[in-house]
Design an enzyme around this catalytic site. Structure first.
Site, mmCIF file in Angstrom:
data_model
loop_
_atom_site.group_PDB
_atom_site.id
_atom_site.type_symbol
_atom_site.label_atom_id
_atom_site.label_comp_id
_atom_site.label_asym_id
_atom_site.label_seq_id
_atom_site.Cartn_x
_atom_site.Cartn_y
_atom_site.Cartn_z
ATOM 1 N N HIS A 3 -3.297 1.826 -8.535
ATOM 2 C CA HIS A 3 -2.292 2.660 -7.848
ATOM 3 C C HIS A 3 -1.834 3.839 -8.706
ATOM 4 O O HIS A 3 -1.190 4.754 -8.190
ATOM 5 C CB HIS A 3 -1.066 1.833 -7.446
ATOM 6 C CG HIS A 3 -1.353 0.759 -6.457
ATOM 7 N ND1 HIS A 3 -1.925 1.018 -5.227
ATOM 8 C CD2 HIS A 3 -1.170 -0.590 -6.505
ATOM 9 C CE1 HIS A 3 -2.067 -0.120 -4.570
ATOM 10 N NE2 HIS A 3 -1.634 -1.118 -5.325
ATOM 11 N N ASP B 142 -9.748 -4.857 -4.202
ATOM 12 C CA ASP B 142 -8.377 -5.365 -4.131
ATOM 13 C C ASP B 142 -7.882 -5.225 -2.682
ATOM 14 O O ASP B 142 -8.322 -4.338 -1.948
ATOM 15 C CB ASP B 142 -7.480 -4.548 -5.079
ATOM 16 C CG ASP B 142 -6.056 -5.077 -5.175
ATOM 17 O OD1 ASP B 142 -5.788 -5.839 -6.104
ATOM 18 O OD2 ASP B 142 -5.223 -4.729 -4.301
ATOM 19 N N HIS C 160 -5.161 -4.034 -1.691
ATOM 20 C CA HIS C 160 -4.432 -2.779 -1.496
ATOM 21 C C HIS C 160 -5.318 -1.566 -1.778
ATOM 22 O O HIS C 160 -6.197 -1.622 -2.639
ATOM 23 C CB HIS C 160 -3.203 -2.739 -2.414
ATOM 24 C CG HIS C 160 -2.268 -3.892 -2.217
ATOM 25 N ND1 HIS C 160 -2.367 -5.057 -2.959
ATOM 26 C CD2 HIS C 160 -1.239 -4.066 -1.351
ATOM 27 C CE1 HIS C 160 -1.414 -5.903 -2.555
ATOM 28 N NE2 HIS C 160 -0.726 -5.330 -1.583
ATOM 29 N N ASP D 250 -6.405 -10.585 -4.394
ATOM 30 C CA ASP D 250 -5.306 -10.772 -3.436
ATOM 31 C C ASP D 250 -5.791 -10.721 -1.984
ATOM 32 O O ASP D 250 -4.989 -10.745 -1.053
ATOM 33 C CB ASP D 250 -4.160 -9.775 -3.681
ATOM 34 C CG ASP D 250 -4.626 -8.363 -3.955
ATOM 35 O OD1 ASP D 250 -5.825 -8.077 -3.807
ATOM 36 O OD2 ASP D 250 -3.769 -7.522 -4.319
HETATM 37 C C1 FKS Z 1 7.162 -2.548 -0.940
HETATM 38 C C2 FKS Z 1 6.055 -3.546 -1.147
HETATM 39 C C3 FKS Z 1 5.461 -3.295 -2.481
HETATM 40 C C4 FKS Z 1 3.694 -3.817 -3.919
HETATM 41 C C5 FKS Z 1 2.307 -4.309 -3.888
HETATM 42 C C6 FKS Z 1 1.569 -3.882 -5.145
HETATM 43 C C7 FKS Z 1 0.150 -4.368 -5.152
HETATM 44 C C8 FKS Z 1 -0.501 -4.133 -6.482
HETATM 45 C C9 FKS Z 1 -2.007 -4.385 -6.518
HETATM 46 C C10 FKS Z 1 -2.529 -4.181 -7.934
HETATM 47 F F1 FKS Z 1 -3.821 -4.394 -7.995
HETATM 48 F F2 FKS Z 1 -2.294 -2.948 -8.348
HETATM 49 F F3 FKS Z 1 -1.958 -5.012 -8.768
HETATM 50 N N1 FKS Z 1 4.399 -4.167 -2.719
HETATM 51 N N2 FKS Z 1 8.064 -2.984 0.093
HETATM 52 O O1 FKS Z 1 -2.313 -5.709 -6.135
HETATM 53 O O2 FKS Z 1 -2.689 -3.531 -5.646
HETATM 54 ZN ZN ZN Z 2 -3.512 -5.539 -4.601
#
Ligand code: FKS
Ligand code: ZN
Length: 343
Positions: free
Chosen positions: A160, A196, A198, A285
């Site tokens: 990110h 991932d 996300h 995840d």
């Molecule tokens: C806001 C929700 C925020 C954050 C999720 C972050 C995911 C991080 C990830 C990484 F690989 F970078 F660790 N949620 N209301 O898993 O993508």
């Molecule tokens: Zn993630």
């Protein structure tokens, strides 16, 4: 397969995370690394090595100097300002405001350099972020020097992090730093496959106008999932980079057959590109029991896609991103790596 790990990654121990409107214990926690290490040792995947320090030059090859300086000094500045708690962004240069002036006050600076509010900075964040990129760089050098795959047990994660933004638990973009390092070593084409849950918005942004890095990401549709404001299928790259950014947004509830279809398409595209190095942004995840994600992959599916990735026959480095079903994270990561090796 060799693993690269550093105890310094555990220097990042923020007190809390804003989640669902309350402060909770951070999902991205030191136990993730401990449990993966335990499974790596038990499965005898291979030696676990520590990286040496590469300094900040490889970081500055993809991140802005002002951003890196901000991260380096944020904790101390927050303390000197007499603010309680941990540096946490709470205000942004949002639409209708100006984003071209960097505030002097640390509270304003945090908002300028942040993409979201869940990620607090703690005393050891900068040191841990440095260890994490050293792990990514050492794993990449190992792959390039020995024509053997490697796993970088990176923490904090990186995908990110944009050229001048942190958030989503990320500070330095480990995969981007590794890709740029490989190009600076003389390679001409690197592919980054982000599996991932996300979208890897930071990696996409860093290479968006370039054709020497092909970026592909399978992720929760941004209409339904963090980071919400990037990751749509029509983001295909710009300028020289037109056609070198490939997004596969997938709906909530996506199961392995559907996910695998997107993976096969991504692998086809990677094969056509003929990269000299494949970097896998490995987040687990996508697992059905992940507490903050919404795909439905089962443990055995991780072994299956590890095997498939090996069919590309490319020098490959795996870099850890997310995965929050802490009890199962070790098993799922090792399944991918074993699957890759046993193919
Ligand atoms: C806001 C929700 C925020 C954050 C999720 C972050 C995911 C991080 C990830 C990484 F690989 F970078 F660790 N949620 N209301 O898993 O993508
Ligand atoms: Zn993630």
């Amino acid at each position: 397969m060799l693993t690269f790990h550093s105890p310094d990654t555990q220097l990042r121990q923020p007190a809390s995370e804003l989640h669902g409107g309350e402060m909770v214990s951070p999902f991205e926690c030191p136990a993730r690394v401990e449990i993966i290490l335990r499974h790596l040792r038990a499965s005898a995947l291979g030696e676990i090595r520590a990286p040496h320090s590469y300094g900040l030059d490889p970081v500055l090859a993809v991140h802005d100097r002002g951003y890196v300086d901000f991260l380096a000094g944020c904790w101390d500045t927050w303390q000197s300002a007499g603010l309680p708690g941990e540096p946490t962004p709470s205000v942004w240069p949002s639409r209708r405001m100006r984003g071209d002036r960097i505030p002097e006050h640390i509270d304003g600076k945090l908002g300028y350099y942040a993409l979201a509010a869940e990620t607090a900075i703690c005393a050891g964040t900068f040191a841990a972020a440095q260890a994490s990129k050293d792990i990514a760089l050492a794993a990449t050098d190992h792959v390039l020097d020995n024509a053997a795959p490697a796993f970088g047990l990176c923490r904090p994660p990186g995908h990110h992090a944009a050229s001048d933004q942190f958030g989503g638990y990320c500070f330095f973009n480990n995969a981007a730093i590794a890709a740029q390092h490989a190009l600076d070593r003389g390679l001409s084409r690197v592919a980054i496959l982000d599996v991932d849950y996300h979208h890897g918005n930071g990696t996409q942004q860093i290479f968006y106008d370039r054709d020497d890095v092909l970026f592909l990401s399978l992720h929760g549709d941004p209409l339904e999932a963090f980071p919400y404001f990037l990751g749509h299928a029509d983001e295909t790259g710009s300028g020289r980079g037109a056609g070198y950014n490939v997004n596969y947004p997938l709906p909530t509830g996506t199961d392995y057959p559907r996910w695998c279809q997107a993976l096969e398409q991504a692998m086809q595209r990677i094969g056509d590109y003929r990269p000299e190095l494949l970097i896998v942004s490995l987040g687990v995840d996508t697992y059905e029991h992940d507490p903050i994600s919404a795909f439905k992959l089962a443990s055995d599916d991780f072994g299956d896609y590890g095997r498939r990735l090996a069919q590309l026959g490319l020098p490959t480095v795996f870099l850890l991103e997310g995965g929050y079903a802490v009890e199962e994270i070790g098993r799922n990561v090792v399944k991918v790596l074993h699957g890759f090796e046993s193919a």
